[in-house]
Design a protein around this motif. Structure first.
Motif, PDB file in Angstrom:
ATOM      1  N   PHE A  35      11.161  -6.272  18.726  1.00 24.82           N
ATOM      2  CA  PHE A  35      11.608  -5.240  19.662  1.00 24.82           C
ATOM      3  C   PHE A  35      12.601  -4.278  19.000  1.00 24.82           C
ATOM      4  O   PHE A  35      12.631  -3.096  19.337  1.00 24.82           O
ATOM      5  N   LYS A  36      13.394  -4.783  18.079  1.00 25.23           N
ATOM      6  CA  LYS A  36      14.310  -3.896  17.345  1.00 25.23           C
ATOM      7  C   LYS A  36      13.515  -2.896  16.509  1.00 25.23           C
ATOM      8  O   LYS A  36      13.851  -1.694  16.458  1.00 25.23           O
ATOM      9  N   VAL A  37      12.456  -3.385  15.864  1.00 24.78           N
ATOM     10  CA  VAL A  37      11.599  -2.485  15.073  1.00 24.78           C
ATOM     11  C   VAL A  37      10.921  -1.469  15.987  1.00 24.78           C
ATOM     12  O   VAL A  37      10.848  -0.271  15.657  1.00 24.78           O
ATOM     13  N   SER A  38      10.441  -1.919  17.145  1.00 24.89           N
ATOM     14  CA  SER A  38       9.809  -1.008  18.103  1.00 24.89           C
ATOM     15  C   SER A  38      10.787   0.064  18.568  1.00 24.89           C
ATOM     16  O   SER A  38      10.423   1.242  18.704  1.00 24.89           O
ATOM     17  N   ALA A  39      12.036  -0.333  18.829  1.00 22.31           N
ATOM     18  CA  ALA A  39      13.045   0.634  19.280  1.00 22.31           C
ATOM     19  C   ALA A  39      13.321   1.672  18.202  1.00 22.31           C
ATOM     20  O   ALA A  39      13.425   2.881  18.500  1.00 22.31           O
ATOM     21  N   ALA A  40      13.433   1.234  16.955  1.00 24.74           N
ATOM     22  CA  ALA A  40      13.681   2.177  15.858  1.00 24.74           C
ATOM     23  C   ALA A  40      12.517   3.148  15.704  1.00 24.74           C
ATOM     24  O   ALA A  40      12.717   4.366  15.529  1.00 24.74           O
ATOM     25  N   MET A  41      11.306   2.629  15.790  1.00 20.30           N
ATOM     26  CA  MET A  41      10.129   3.493  15.670  1.00 20.30           C
ATOM     27  C   MET A  41      10.030   4.454  16.853  1.00 20.30           C
ATOM     28  O   MET A  41       9.625   5.614  16.695  1.00 20.30           O
ATOM     29  N   GLY A  42      10.382   3.977  18.045  1.00 20.62           N
ATOM     30  CA  GLY A  42      10.381   4.845  19.212  1.00 20.62           C
ATOM     31  C   GLY A  42      11.351   6.002  19.054  1.00 20.62           C
ATOM     32  O   GLY A  42      11.050   7.143  19.417  1.00 20.62           O
ATOM     33  N   ALA A  43      12.522   5.712  18.488  1.00 21.76           N
ATOM     34  CA  ALA A  43      13.517   6.770  18.253  1.00 21.76           C
ATOM     35  C   ALA A  43      12.985   7.799  17.257  1.00 21.76           C
ATOM     36  O   ALA A  43      13.166   9.010  17.440  1.00 21.76           O
ATOM     37  N   ILE A  44      12.318   7.325  16.215  1.00 15.85           N
ATOM     38  CA  ILE A  44      11.724   8.239  15.228  1.00 15.85           C
ATOM     39  C   ILE A  44      10.663   9.115  15.886  1.00 15.85           C
ATOM     40  O   ILE A  44      10.607  10.338  15.661  1.00 15.85           O
ATOM     41  N   ALA A  45       9.818   8.500  16.722  1.00 14.30           N
ATOM     42  CA  ALA A  45       8.768   9.260  17.407  1.00 14.30           C
ATOM     43  C   ALA A  45       9.371  10.315  18.334  1.00 14.30           C
ATOM     44  O   ALA A  45       8.884  11.449  18.400  1.00 14.30           O
ATOM     45  N   PHE A  46      10.422   9.949  19.051  1.00 13.79           N
ATOM     46  CA  PHE A  46      11.074  10.895  19.967  1.00 13.79           C
ATOM     47  C   PHE A  46      11.585  12.113  19.204  1.00 13.79           C
ATOM     48  O   PHE A  46      11.364  13.261  19.615  1.00 13.79           O
ATOM     49  N   VAL A  47      12.270  11.874  18.100  1.00  9.93           N
ATOM     50  CA  VAL A  47      12.826  12.974  17.307  1.00  9.93           C
ATOM     51  C   VAL A  47      11.689  13.834  16.732  1.00  9.93           C
ATOM     52  O   VAL A  47      11.786  15.073  16.716  1.00  9.93           O
ATOM     53  N   ALA A  48      10.619  13.196  16.255  1.00  8.34           N
ATOM     54  CA  ALA A  48       9.497  13.941  15.672  1.00  8.34           C
ATOM     55  C   ALA A  48       8.868  14.881  16.700  1.00  8.34           C
ATOM     56  O   ALA A  48       8.581  16.043  16.409  1.00  8.34           O
ATOM     57  N   VAL A  49       8.644  14.375  17.918  1.00 12.13           N
ATOM     58  CA  VAL A  49       8.055  15.211  18.972  1.00 12.13           C
ATOM     59  C   VAL A  49       9.030  16.303  19.388  1.00 12.13           C
ATOM     60  O   VAL A  49       8.652  17.467  19.566  1.00 12.13           O
ATOM     61  N   LEU A  50      10.303  15.945  19.539  1.00 16.10           N
ATOM     62  CA  LEU A  50      11.314  16.907  19.974  1.00 16.10           C
ATOM     63  C   LEU A  50      11.434  18.081  19.004  1.00 16.10           C
ATOM     64  O   LEU A  50      11.531  19.247  19.415  1.00 16.10           O
ATOM     65  N   ILE A  51      11.388  17.800  17.715  1.00  9.91           N
ATOM     66  CA  ILE A  51      11.602  18.843  16.710  1.00  9.91           C
ATOM     67  C   ILE A  51      10.334  19.639  16.419  1.00  9.91           C
ATOM     68  O   ILE A  51      10.376  20.872  16.301  1.00  9.91           O
ATOM     69  N   HIS A  52       9.191  18.951  16.329  1.00 12.68           N
ATOM     70  CA  HIS A  52       7.996  19.596  15.782  1.00 12.68           C
ATOM     71  C   HIS A  52       6.962  20.032  16.826  1.00 12.68           C
ATOM     72  O   HIS A  52       6.046  20.773  16.478  1.00 12.68           O
ATOM     73  N   VAL A  53       7.075  19.582  18.049  1.00 13.23           N
ATOM     74  CA  VAL A  53       6.134  20.018  19.098  1.00 13.23           C
ATOM     75  C   VAL A  53       6.844  21.064  19.944  1.00 13.23           C
ATOM     76  O   VAL A  53       7.905  20.793  20.521  1.00 13.23           O
TER      77      VAL A  53
END
Length: 474
Positions: A171-189
Motif C-alpha cells: 500500500f505504501k508503494v501504491s500511495a507513492a505511485m498514486g502521487a506520481i500519477a496525480f502530479v503527472a496528470v496535473l502538470i501534463h494534461v
C-alpha cells in the motif's frame, strides 16, 4: 521539412497526453493485482479467507460502481478534473491501508482504492475528446497495453514486496505511485474547457439508484458462490439489486436528460460489443484463476504441473507482456481490416488454444506456448471492444459508455469465476481421500472446453460488429 514539423508536433502532443494517462492506469492495474500476492499473509493476520476476501471484494464493488458513475461525471464536469479526484481518493485509500492494522479501516482503504476503476473510462474519454480521430485507436491500445502489462506484473511485484517486507509495503508503494500519477496528470494534461453541472442536477437520483443495483448484483453473485444461491443474504442482495435496477431503468427512461442513459446500451454497435465482452469475461478472463491452480497442483493428484507459486505466476507473465506490446498493432489492424475480422480472429485463437489444452496439458513448455496464443487472442478482442464503443458513443457520453462496459465486464467475470470454481470443485474426489480436495484431470478438461465454447460464441457475436471503423459519433 515544413510538412514534417506539424506531424512531429502532433505526435509530441499526443504522447504528452497519453503517457500521464498510462501512468494513471498502471496505478489502477497494480492496485488490483498486487494484493493477491499478499493474500496468504492477510489470511493469517485476519483469521481466515472470509475476512481477507473482503479486501478484494470491496475493491471490486467500488470499482464497478465508480467506473460508470465517475465516468459520467467526467463527461459532464470535465474528465481531467474527475480523473484527478479519482487518483487522489485512490491514493488516500492506499495511505489509509498502509498505516492501519484494523480490518475495517483496511477494507475502507481498499474500497477507496477501487475508485481507480474509473480511470480507464476517463482516459478513453480524454483520448476521444483531445486526439485526432485517426489516432484514437492507437491511444486506446496504449492505455490497454499499460493496464495489461501492469496487471501481469502485479503478482510478481507484489510477491517481491511481500518476500522482502510485509503486506503494508504494497500500500505504501501504491500511495507513492498514486502521487506520481496525480502530479503527472496535473502538470501534463491540459485543464478541461467545459463543465455542465446542470447535467448532474437534472438526474442525481438516477446516478444514486445505479449504485445499489450494481453493488447488490455483485454481492449476490459473490455470496452465492460460497454460501449458496438460496442463502437468505444472497436472496436479500439479489432483491436489492433487482428492485434498484428496475427503479433505475424506469427513472432513466422517464427523464429528458438521464445521468446514465440506458438507451445508449441499446445502440447496436455498443450492445453487440458489450455482449462480446460478456462471452469473453465468462470464459477466457478466468484463465489466470484456472492456470494458477493448475500450475501449482502436483501431478501426483492426477493433474497439474507441480510448480511453485512463483513459477506458476510466471506461466502467464510472458504471454501477457507480449500481448501488451502488440496492442498498438491491434489498433492498426482494426483500421486496416475492421473490428469484425479482427475480433473474430482473436476469438478463434482462444478457441484453438483451449481446445489444444484439452488434449495437451502435461508439458510446461507446451502449456506456455498455448497460453501465449490465447493471451494474444484475448488481447486482440480486449482492445477491439473499446475501440468500437468509443467510436460509437456520442462525444459527451464516451466515459459513461466505457464505464458501463467495465460494469458489464465485472459482472460477467464474477459469474464466470463462480461457474469455473463450481466446475472444478465438482470434479474433485476421483483419486482417493488424499487427493480428493484437488480438481481431477477431467474437471480441468471440462473447464478448458467451457472456455473454448464461450470464445466460439464470442466469434459468432463478433459477426455483428462493424466491418470497418466509421467516423466517431458526435
Amino acid at each position: 521539412m515544413t510538412e514534417a514539423l506539424p506531424a512531429r508536433s502532433e505526435a509530441s502532443a499526443f504522447y504528452r497526453l497519453i503517457i500521464p494517462l498510462m501512468i494513471a492506469e498502471v496505478v489502477a492495474a497494480l492496485e488490483l493485482t498486487m494484493i493477491y500476492a499478499a493474500m496468504r499473509s492477510l489470511v493469517a493476520d485476519f483469521g481466515g479467507t472470509s475476512s481477507a476476501g473482503w479486501l478484494v471484494t470491496s475493491f471490486m464493488l467500488s470499482s464497478a460502481a465508480g467506473a460508470a458513475l465517475f465516468g459520467r461525471l467526467g463527461d459532464l464536469l470535465g474528465r481531467r478534473r474527475i480523473l484527478l479526484w479519482v487518483v487522489a481518493l485512490s491514493t488516500v485509500g492506499s495511505l489509509i491501508s498502509s498505516v492501519t492494522s484494523d480490518l475495517g479501516w483496511l477494507i475502507t482503504g481498499r474500497a477507496m482504492q477501487g475508485l481507480a476503476g474509473a480511470i480507464i473510462p476517463l482516459c478513453f474519454g480524454l483520448i476521444r475528446e483531445r486526439v485526432a480521430a485517426d489516432r484514437v485507436p492507437l491511444g486506446i491500445s496504449l492505455i490497454a497495453s499499460s493496464a495489461s502489462i501492469a496487471a501481469a506484473s502485479g503478482l510478481v511485484i507484489g510477491g517481491l514486496i511481500v518476500d522482502y517486507a510485509d503486506w503494508s509495503m504494497i500500500f505504501k508503494v501504491s500511495a507513492a505511485m498514486g502521487a506520481i500519477a496525480f502530479v503527472a496528470v496535473l502538470i501534463h494534461v491540459a485543464p478541461d474547457k467545459r463543465s455542465n453541472l446542470g447535467g448532474v442536477r437534472d438526474d442525481l437520483v438516477g446516478g444514486l439508484l445505479f449504485i445499489p443495483a450494481a453493488v447488490g448484483l455483485l454481492l449476490a453473485i459473490d455470496n452465492g458462490g460460497h454460501a449458496g444461491f438460496t442463502d437468505p443474504m444472497t436472496m436479500v442482495y439479489a432483491a436489492v439489486a433487482i428492485l434498484s435496477l428496475i427503479a433505475w431503468i424506469w427513472r432513466e427512461l422517464s427523464v429528458e436528460n438521464p445521468l446514465i442513459d440506458v438507451r445508449l446500451l441499446a445502440k447496436p454497435q455498443i450492445a453487440w460489443a458489450n455482449i462480446l465482452f460478456v462471452t469473453i469475461a465468462l470464459g477466457v478472463f478466468q484463465g489466470g484463476q484456472i492456470m494458477a491452480l493448475f500450475g501449482q497442483q502436483s501431478p501426483a493428484t492426477g493433474a497439474g504441473l507441480g510448480l511453485s507459486a512463483t513459477l506458476a505466476g510466471f506461466l502467464l507473465l510472458p504471454a501477457n507482456i507480449l500481448t501488451g506490446l502488440i496492442y498498438p498493432l491491434v489498433a492498426r489492424a482494426n483500421q486496416n481490416f475492421g473490428p469484425r475480422r479482427v475480433a473474430t480472429t482473436g476469438c478463434l485463437m482462444v478457441v484453438a488454444s483451449f481446445l489444444a489444452l484439452v488434449a495437451w496439458h502435461e508439458d510446461i513448455m507446451t502449456v506456455m506456448l498455448l497460453l501465449v496464443v490465447q493471451a494474444v487472442g484475448l488481447g486482440i478482442v480486449y482492445v477491439t471492444i473499446p475501440i468500437v464503443i468509443v467510436g460509437a458513443a456520442p462525444m459527451d457520453r464516451v466515459s459513461e459508455a466505457t464505464g458501463m462496459m467495465a460494469v458489464i465486464r465485472s459482472t460477467a467475470m464474477a459469474i464466470g469465476a463462480q461457474t469455473v470454481a463450481t466446475m472444478l470443485s465438482r470434479g474433485g474426489g476421483h483419486h482417493g481421500a488424499s487427493t480428493g480436495v484437488f480438481p481431477t484431470e477431467a474437471a480441468y478438461e471440462n473447464v478448458f472446453l467451457f472456455v473454448a465454447v464461450t470464445a466460439l460464441i464470442g466469434a459468432l457475436v463478433a459477426q455483428r460488429l462493424p466491418r470497418s471503423l466509421a467516423a466517431p459519433s458526435q
